[in-house]
Design a protein around this motif. Structure first.
Motif, PDB file in Angstrom:
ATOM      1  N   MET A 130       5.382  -8.958  -2.014  1.00  0.00           N
ATOM      2  CA  MET A 130       3.973  -8.751  -2.332  1.00  0.00           C
ATOM      3  C   MET A 130       3.346  -7.783  -1.336  1.00  0.00           C
ATOM      4  SD  MET A 130       3.336 -10.516  -5.090  1.00  0.00           S
ATOM      5  CE  MET A 130       1.616 -11.007  -5.232  1.00  0.00           C
ATOM      6  N   HIS A 131       2.682  -6.768  -1.866  1.00  0.00           N
ATOM      7  CA  HIS A 131       2.098  -5.714  -1.043  1.00  0.00           C
ATOM      8  C   HIS A 131       0.931  -5.078  -1.788  1.00  0.00           C
ATOM      9  CE1 HIS A 131       4.662  -3.559  -3.844  1.00  0.00           C
ATOM     10  NE2 HIS A 131       3.923  -2.490  -3.603  1.00  0.00           N
ATOM     11  N   ARG A 132       0.149  -4.287  -1.074  1.00  0.00           N
ATOM     12  CA  ARG A 132      -0.920  -3.512  -1.695  1.00  0.00           C
ATOM     13  C   ARG A 132      -0.622  -2.029  -1.539  1.00  0.00           C
ATOM     14  NH1 ARG A 132      -6.599  -5.570   0.590  1.00  0.00           N
ATOM     15  NH2 ARG A 132      -5.559  -5.114   2.571  1.00  0.00           N
ATOM     16  N   ASP A 133      -1.048  -1.227  -2.497  1.00  0.00           N
ATOM     17  CA  ASP A 133      -0.913   0.226  -2.398  1.00  0.00           C
ATOM     18  C   ASP A 133      -2.158   0.739  -1.683  1.00  0.00           C
ATOM     19  OD1 ASP A 133       1.373  -0.156  -3.845  1.00  0.00           O
ATOM     20  OD2 ASP A 133       0.562   0.586  -5.729  1.00  0.00           O
ATOM     21  N   ALA A 134      -2.109   0.710  -0.349  1.00  0.00           N
ATOM     22  CA  ALA A 134      -3.323   0.913   0.436  1.00  0.00           C
ATOM     23  C   ALA A 134      -3.265   2.128   1.356  1.00  0.00           C
ATOM     24  CB  ALA A 134      -3.603  -0.341   1.266  1.00  0.00           C
ATOM     25  N   ASP A 135      -2.279   2.998   1.198  1.00  0.00           N
ATOM     26  CA  ASP A 135      -2.129   4.127   2.114  1.00  0.00           C
ATOM     27  C   ASP A 135      -2.721   5.416   1.569  1.00  0.00           C
ATOM     28  OD1 ASP A 135      -0.764   2.553   4.030  1.00  0.00           O
ATOM     29  OD2 ASP A 135       1.071   2.721   2.848  1.00  0.00           O
ATOM     30  N   GLU A 136      -3.340   5.358   0.405  1.00  0.00           N
ATOM     31  CA  GLU A 136      -4.012   6.521  -0.164  1.00  0.00           C
ATOM     32  C   GLU A 136      -5.496   6.492   0.214  1.00  0.00           C
ATOM     33  OE1 GLU A 136      -0.572   5.135  -1.834  1.00  0.00           O
ATOM     34  OE2 GLU A 136      -2.467   4.172  -2.392  1.00  0.00           O
ATOM     35  N   ARG A 137      -6.155   7.629   0.053  1.00  0.00           N
ATOM     36  CA  ARG A 137      -7.585   7.711   0.313  1.00  0.00           C
ATOM     37  C   ARG A 137      -8.393   7.746  -0.985  1.00  0.00           C
ATOM     38  NH1 ARG A 137      -7.519  12.277   5.126  1.00  0.00           N
ATOM     39  NH2 ARG A 137      -6.544  10.972   6.734  1.00  0.00           N
ATOM     40  N   SER A 138      -7.774   7.416  -2.059  1.00  0.00           N
ATOM     41  CA  SER A 138      -8.431   7.413  -3.359  1.00  0.00           C
ATOM     42  C   SER A 138      -8.347   6.027  -3.966  1.00  0.00           C
ATOM     43  CB  SER A 138      -7.751   8.422  -4.296  1.00  0.00           C
ATOM     44  OG  SER A 138      -8.215   8.272  -5.621  1.00  0.00           O
ATOM     45  N   ASP A 139      -9.406   5.666  -4.711  1.00  0.00           N
ATOM     46  CA  ASP A 139      -9.386   4.389  -5.431  1.00  0.00           C
ATOM     47  C   ASP A 139      -9.082   4.587  -6.907  1.00  0.00           C
ATOM     48  OD1 ASP A 139     -11.714   5.559  -6.269  1.00  0.00           O
ATOM     49  OD2 ASP A 139     -13.043   3.906  -5.707  1.00  0.00           O
ATOM     50  N   ALA A 140      -8.495   5.754  -7.258  1.00  0.00           N
ATOM     51  CA  ALA A 140      -8.099   6.009  -8.644  1.00  0.00           C
ATOM     52  C   ALA A 140      -7.050   4.991  -9.088  1.00  0.00           C
ATOM     53  CB  ALA A 140      -7.542   7.421  -8.782  1.00  0.00           C
ATOM     54  N   PRO A 141      -7.031   4.636 -10.370  1.00  0.00           N
ATOM     55  CA  PRO A 141      -6.059   3.642 -10.844  1.00  0.00           C
ATOM     56  C   PRO A 141      -4.617   4.050 -10.566  1.00  0.00           C
ATOM     57  CG  PRO A 141      -7.739   4.034 -12.505  1.00  0.00           C
ATOM     58  CD  PRO A 141      -7.949   5.075 -11.446  1.00  0.00           C
ATOM     59  N   VAL A 142      -3.794   3.063 -10.277  1.00  0.00           N
ATOM     60  CA  VAL A 142      -2.355   3.249 -10.109  1.00  0.00           C
ATOM     61  C   VAL A 142      -1.692   3.086 -11.477  1.00  0.00           C
ATOM     62  CG1 VAL A 142      -0.260   2.332  -9.056  1.00  0.00           C
ATOM     63  CG2 VAL A 142      -2.385   2.443  -7.728  1.00  0.00           C
ATOM     64  N   VAL A 143      -0.769   3.977 -11.786  1.00  0.00           N
ATOM     65  CA  VAL A 143      -0.040   3.958 -13.050  1.00  0.00           C
ATOM     66  C   VAL A 143       1.409   3.579 -12.769  1.00  0.00           C
ATOM     67  CG1 VAL A 143       0.815   5.373 -14.963  1.00  0.00           C
ATOM     68  CG2 VAL A 143      -1.537   5.657 -14.131  1.00  0.00           C
ATOM     69  N   SER A 144       1.915   2.564 -13.453  1.00  0.00           N
ATOM     70  CA  SER A 144       3.283   2.091 -13.258  1.00  0.00           C
ATOM     71  C   SER A 144       4.034   2.131 -14.583  1.00  0.00           C
ATOM     72  CB  SER A 144       3.260   0.655 -12.707  1.00  0.00           C
ATOM     73  OG  SER A 144       4.561   0.111 -12.645  1.00  0.00           O
ATOM     74  N   LEU A 145       5.176   2.826 -14.585  1.00  0.00           N
ATOM     75  CA  LEU A 145       6.020   2.957 -15.778  1.00  0.00           C
ATOM     76  C   LEU A 145       7.392   2.359 -15.493  1.00  0.00           C
ATOM     77  CD1 LEU A 145       5.096   6.659 -16.524  1.00  0.00           C
ATOM     78  CD2 LEU A 145       4.435   4.710 -17.938  1.00  0.00           C
ATOM     79  N   SER A 146       7.926   1.618 -16.452  1.00  0.00           N
ATOM     80  CA  SER A 146       9.209   0.932 -16.284  1.00  0.00           C
ATOM     81  C   SER A 146      10.274   1.526 -17.194  1.00  0.00           C
ATOM     82  CB  SER A 146       9.066  -0.561 -16.590  1.00  0.00           C
ATOM     83  OG  SER A 146       8.217  -1.198 -15.651  1.00  0.00           O
ATOM     84  N   LEU A 147      11.478   1.685 -16.643  1.00  0.00           N
ATOM     85  CA  LEU A 147      12.651   2.120 -17.400  1.00  0.00           C
ATOM     86  C   LEU A 147      13.816   1.207 -17.056  1.00  0.00           C
ATOM     87  CD1 LEU A 147      12.572   5.991 -16.772  1.00  0.00           C
ATOM     88  CD2 LEU A 147      11.797   4.812 -18.834  1.00  0.00           C
ATOM     89  N   GLY A 148      14.608   0.859 -18.057  1.00  0.00           N
ATOM     90  CA  GLY A 148      15.832   0.103 -17.789  1.00  0.00           C
ATOM     91  C   GLY A 148      15.643  -1.396 -17.869  1.00  0.00           C
ATOM     92  N   ASP A 149      16.235  -2.115 -16.914  1.00  0.00           N
ATOM     93  CA  ASP A 149      16.237  -3.571 -16.946  1.00  0.00           C
ATOM     94  C   ASP A 149      14.827  -4.151 -16.897  1.00  0.00           C
ATOM     95  OD1 ASP A 149      18.976  -3.831 -17.123  1.00  0.00           O
ATOM     96  OD2 ASP A 149      19.276  -4.157 -14.970  1.00  0.00           O
ATOM     97  N   THR A 150      14.657  -5.273 -17.576  1.00  0.00           N
ATOM     98  CA  THR A 150      13.413  -6.035 -17.539  1.00  0.00           C
ATOM     99  C   THR A 150      13.235  -6.665 -16.165  1.00  0.00           C
ATOM    100  OG1 THR A 150      13.541  -6.506 -19.905  1.00  0.00           O
ATOM    101  CG2 THR A 150      12.231  -8.028 -18.567  1.00  0.00           C
ATOM    102  N   CYS A 151      11.994  -6.745 -15.712  1.00  0.00           N
ATOM    103  CA  CYS A 151      11.719  -7.406 -14.437  1.00  0.00           C
ATOM    104  C   CYS A 151      10.563  -8.384 -14.600  1.00  0.00           C
ATOM    105  CB  CYS A 151      11.383  -6.386 -13.344  1.00  0.00           C
ATOM    106  SG  CYS A 151       9.669  -5.820 -13.360  1.00  0.00           S
ATOM    107  N   VAL A 152      10.426  -9.258 -13.613  1.00  0.00           N
ATOM    108  CA  VAL A 152       9.236 -10.081 -13.454  1.00  0.00           C
ATOM    109  C   VAL A 152       8.324  -9.341 -12.481  1.00  0.00           C
ATOM    110  CG1 VAL A 152       8.294 -12.272 -12.659  1.00  0.00           C
ATOM    111  CG2 VAL A 152      10.491 -12.222 -13.874  1.00  0.00           C
ATOM    112  N   PHE A 153       7.149  -8.960 -12.954  1.00  0.00           N
ATOM    113  CA  PHE A 153       6.167  -8.270 -12.130  1.00  0.00           C
ATOM    114  C   PHE A 153       5.067  -9.268 -11.793  1.00  0.00           C
ATOM    115  CE2 PHE A 153       2.299  -5.449 -11.918  1.00  0.00           C
ATOM    116  CZ  PHE A 153       2.644  -4.800 -10.732  1.00  0.00           C
ATOM    117  N   ARG A 154       4.908  -9.534 -10.514  1.00  0.00           N
ATOM    118  CA  ARG A 154       3.931 -10.534 -10.064  1.00  0.00           C
ATOM    119  C   ARG A 154       2.659  -9.807  -9.631  1.00  0.00           C
ATOM    120  NH1 ARG A 154       6.454 -15.230  -6.817  1.00  0.00           N
ATOM    121  NH2 ARG A 154       6.930 -15.732  -9.009  1.00  0.00           N
ATOM    122  N   PHE A 155       1.562 -10.066 -10.344  1.00  0.00           N
ATOM    123  CA  PHE A 155       0.305  -9.395 -10.047  1.00  0.00           C
ATOM    124  C   PHE A 155      -0.700 -10.406  -9.527  1.00  0.00           C
ATOM    125  CE2 PHE A 155      -3.675  -7.169 -10.816  1.00  0.00           C
ATOM    126  CZ  PHE A 155      -3.360  -5.908 -10.316  1.00  0.00           C
TER     127      PHE A 155
END
Length: 223
Positions: A130-155
């Motif tokens: 568990m982590h935050r994407d906090a090293d950018e200077r923008s609050d623009a939305p993060v886009v996440s795309l998945s390819l391949g194996d299914t995963c459990v994404f914990r939000f």
């Protein structure tokens, strides 16, 4: 799955956090996979990420536009072969803007262009804490795309790595966008389901492409 009783639908997981199943069709998945394989080649290719405490991330990574290392950005692979980071392609920027529009609406698209891609490769044993994407200077939305194996994404939530959180199943072709009040939410990948990638894709494992807006003022200045 090829057939389900109820098709998967768009879901708002939290305010500003939206899951769009099957957003990339099979042809676009194959095209993106071919590009990822090229980006993963050295120099500035796929690497093992080492944390300041001496540990290693189990997911391996390649960066485009800006090189991320814990917990900053650089223009060269400072924790690897030292090569200049590969450029961020315009087509990923267009993909990011379209993803935000489809998930959150046109008003959520940032004025600044997407200029960072972090591409993580997960084998069957890889995880992401568990982590935050906090090293950018923008609050623009993060886009996440998945390819391949299914995963459990914990939000989770912006305040703590622990509960409350929601586990979401991300399959090949799925889109997940988080911005607004969820931009700084903790998130991670506790499990990858090996062998679940679409056979026609030709990928063993999981690739996740995360697109971000840096907010850095100059391409020539360090963040």
């Amino acid at each position: 799955m090829d057939a389900e009783l109820f098709p998967r639908a768009r879901t708002e997981i939290a305010p500003g956090a939206v899951h769009l199943p099957d957003w990339l069709d099979p042809a676009r998945q194959r095209d993106l996979l071919r590009a990822c394989r090229e980006w993963a080649r050295p120099p500035a290719g796929l690497r093992t990420v080492r944390t300041p405490g001496g540990g290693t991330m189990t997911a391996r990574q390649v960066c485009l536009g800006w090189h991320w290392y814990p917990y900053a950005y650089a223009r060269t692979v400072v924790d690897g072969d030292g090569a200049p980071v590969k450029p961020f392609p315009d087509r990923l920027g267009e993909l990011g803007r379209r993803a935000v529009t489809d998930a959150l609406g046109a008003d959520a698209v940032a004025e600044a262009p997407y200029d960072i891609a972090l591409i993580n490769f997960y084998d069957a044993d890889a995880r992401m804490g568990m982590h935050r994407d906090a090293d950018e200077r923008s609050d623009a939305p993060v886009v996440s795309l998945s390819l391949g194996d299914t995963c459990v994404f914990r939000f989770g939530n912006p305040e703590t790595r622990t509960r409350p959180y929601t586990d979401v199943e991300l399959r090949s072709g799925d889109l997940f966008v988080f911005g607004g009040p969820s931009r700084q939410a903790y998130h991670g990948v506790p499990r990858v389901h090996a062998g679940t990638a679409p056979p026609a894709l030709g990928l063993t494992g999981r690739l996740n492409l995360t697109l971000r807006v840096s907010g850095f003022q100059s391409l020539d200045s360090p963040p």
